[in-house]
Design an enzyme around this catalytic site. Structure first.
Site, PDB file in Angstrom:
ATOM      1  N   ASP A  96      56.150  29.338 -81.779  1.00 14.82           N
ATOM      2  CA  ASP A  96      55.933  30.655 -81.447  1.00 14.82           C
ATOM      3  C   ASP A  96      57.293  31.279 -81.914  1.00 14.82           C
ATOM      4  O   ASP A  96      58.401  30.763 -81.076  1.00 14.82           O
ATOM      5  CB  ASP A  96      55.303  30.970 -79.879  1.00 14.82           C
ATOM      6  CG  ASP A  96      56.259  30.471 -78.835  1.00 14.82           C
ATOM      7  OD1 ASP A  96      57.256  31.202 -78.414  1.00 14.82           O
ATOM      8  OD2 ASP A  96      55.655  29.386 -78.716  1.00 14.82           O
ATOM      9  N   ASP A 185      50.895  38.043 -74.238  1.00 16.00           N
ATOM     10  CA  ASP A 185      52.073  37.129 -73.488  1.00 16.00           C
ATOM     11  C   ASP A 185      52.688  37.971 -72.150  1.00 16.00           C
ATOM     12  O   ASP A 185      52.882  39.180 -72.253  1.00 16.00           O
ATOM     13  CB  ASP A 185      53.190  37.550 -74.396  1.00 16.00           C
ATOM     14  CG  ASP A 185      54.576  36.886 -73.716  1.00 16.00           C
ATOM     15  OD1 ASP A 185      54.361  36.417 -72.533  1.00 16.00           O
ATOM     16  OD2 ASP A 185      55.632  36.942 -74.292  1.00 16.00           O
ATOM     17  N   GLU A 187      54.074  37.613 -68.553  1.00 20.40           N
ATOM     18  CA  GLU A 187      55.076  36.824 -67.870  1.00 20.40           C
ATOM     19  C   GLU A 187      56.079  37.592 -67.050  1.00 20.40           C
ATOM     20  O   GLU A 187      55.793  38.706 -66.826  1.00 20.40           O
ATOM     21  CB  GLU A 187      55.900  35.915 -68.693  1.00 20.40           C
ATOM     22  CG  GLU A 187      56.403  36.643 -70.009  1.00 20.40           C
ATOM     23  CD  GLU A 187      57.448  35.451 -70.951  1.00 20.40           C
ATOM     24  OE1 GLU A 187      58.416  35.392 -70.521  1.00 20.40           O
ATOM     25  OE2 GLU A 187      56.915  35.426 -71.934  1.00 20.40           O
TER      26      GLU A 187
END
Length: 438
Positions: A96, A185, A187
């Site tokens: 990634d 994503d 986080e």
């Protein structure tokens, strides 16, 4: 553009949660922080540095502290290019990337064994990665299956708004077998409070809003990148998103434990550096399974192996003790490697633990193991390589324990990794170390 889908049970669940946590008149499309009267979030000052796993560094739940370089040991990992065709039975390797990696040499990545890639497209509702086109189109041109991802900032705007921005700027999907599902994503907050100032219920609702809008716009449920620690902290370990494909990050040697509701991950980010550019990822299945996942026809992934770092202490004997002794020697000890954990080995363990800021109890447990090991690949030499060779021989290899990581050791590593369902990257990183000692 696909017609919007009818409200799903998940959407209705998100609406109920939103109604419970937002005051009357607040809207899911506006800033959650503003709606709840909190101070405005800090400016988005470094989006080029925000990428999958960028907030994990130093967090003990997701990775152990980085070990110091072994004394007198080469840790070179200049591994020759892996064959583009995976060894039989190997799980596909991936990467990634974001603008943090700049322009990527995708032909070289493919030659080293990369089969898939996730590329950052957007962040919040204002940022577009300047390297997205080169990375997204370049990876496809090199034959990789690729997809786009969005870095979430849930305190800036609602999940639906960020999903729309993402889809409008690269987060699309087609059932061509070459495009991975769009990825969220989610986080640790790089600009402020870990959970972006949202309650667990509000965060769960935000994620559901994002996922429902992406599915309505693209026809595909997005994948979800997170860590178990963040998910537990910020959603209360909610199982509400367990139908979403999971891309889990864990640098401690195993994808387990997973967040509540998931029985297996689709993708595991197991390291933030290695033989491939960017972060190191592995798909939980075969190359055919990866293609099916991209096309939207894949099944449920297998559960991760239940491995744990063992406890090794005074009075024990065997190959694990020999590995500990080799690793201690790599860090400056001068032990005779005899596989016998006696007072001398215990004293060396205590000295190492003290130097690393660990609990100096003389027992080699998970934290001590992870501080002792380091990544080695072809071209490396020294006592760390001897430890790896000792472990490989204990599992059926017939290597000379000479500390030289040559072609024979490389072949033994790859064979072992394939047999164990590990990332077959020809290097001994934490996943391979863990399997060797567990």
């Amino acid at each position: 553009m696909p017609h919007p889908l009818p409200p799903s049970p998940r959407l209705r669940f998100a609406a109920v949660l939103a109604a419970a946590v937002l005051p009357l008149g607040a809207t899911a499309l506006g800033s959650p922080a503003a709606a709840l009267g909190r101070p405005a979030p800090a400016p988005i000052s470094h989006p080029d540095a925000d990428h999958l796993g960028s907030t994990l560094r130093g967090r003990a739940h997701d990775r152990a502290a980085a070990p110091t370089a072994p004394t007198g040991t080469s840790t070179a990992t200049a591994t020759p290019a892996l064959a583009a065709a995976l060894p039989a039975g190997a799980r596909p390797l991936g990467v990634d990337v974001a603008s943090y990696e700049g322009s990527v040499d995708w032909a070289a990545a493919a030659a080293k064994g990369a089969s898939f890639a996730y590329v950052k497209a957007t962040e919040g509702v204002t940022y577009q990665s300047p390297t997205f086109s080169q990375q997204y189109n370049g990876s496809a041109s090199a034959g990789l299956i690729r997809g786009a991802y969005h870095f979430a900032l849930p305190d800036r705007s609602g999940g639906k708004a960020q999903a729309d921005f993402f889809v409008d700027h690269g987060g699309t999907w087609t059932a061509d077998g070459r495009t991975l599902p769009p990825l969220l994503d989610i986080e640790y907050n790089p600009y402020g409070p870990t959970c972006f100032g949202l309650s667990q219920a509000a965060m769960t609702a935000w994620i559901a809003d994002f996922g429902n809008e992406v599915k309505a716009r693209t026809g595909r449920t997005p994948s979800l990148y997170t860590t178990t620690d963040w998910w537990t902290t910020c959603t209360g370990n909610s199982p509400s998103a367990a139908a979403d494909p999971l891309f889990v990050a864990n640098y401690n040697g195993s994808p387990a434990p997973l967040p509540a509701g998931w029985t297996g991950q689709h993708i595991w980010q197991y390291a933030d550096s290695g033989v491939l550019p960017g972060d190191q990822d592995v798909f939980n299945g075969t190359a055919a399974d990866l293609a099916a996942f991209a096309a939207g026809t894949g099944g449920t992934p297998a559960a991760p192996p239940a491995l744990s770092w063992p406890t090794v202490q005074q009075g024990q004997t065997g190959y694990r003790v020999s590995m500990v002794q080799h690793l201690l020697n790599a860090h400056g000890a001068s032990l005779t490697v005899d596989g016998d954990f006696g007072p001398g080995t215990r004293s060396a363990v205590v000295s190492f633990q003290s130097a690393q800021g660990l609990s100096a109890d003389g027992v080699v447990g998970p934290r001590t193991w992870q501080a002792l090991v380091s990544t080695v690949g072809e071209g490396a030499s020294g006592s760390t390589v001897k430890a790896a060779q000792t472990g490989l021989d204990a599992h059926g290899a017939s290597l000379t324990v000479d500390g030289g990581f040559g072609p024979a050791t490389r072949d033994a590593v790859v064979s072992y990794q394939v047999a164990q369902g590990l990332p077959a990257d020809a290097t001994v990183q934490k996943p391979t170390w863990l399997a060797l000692v567990a």
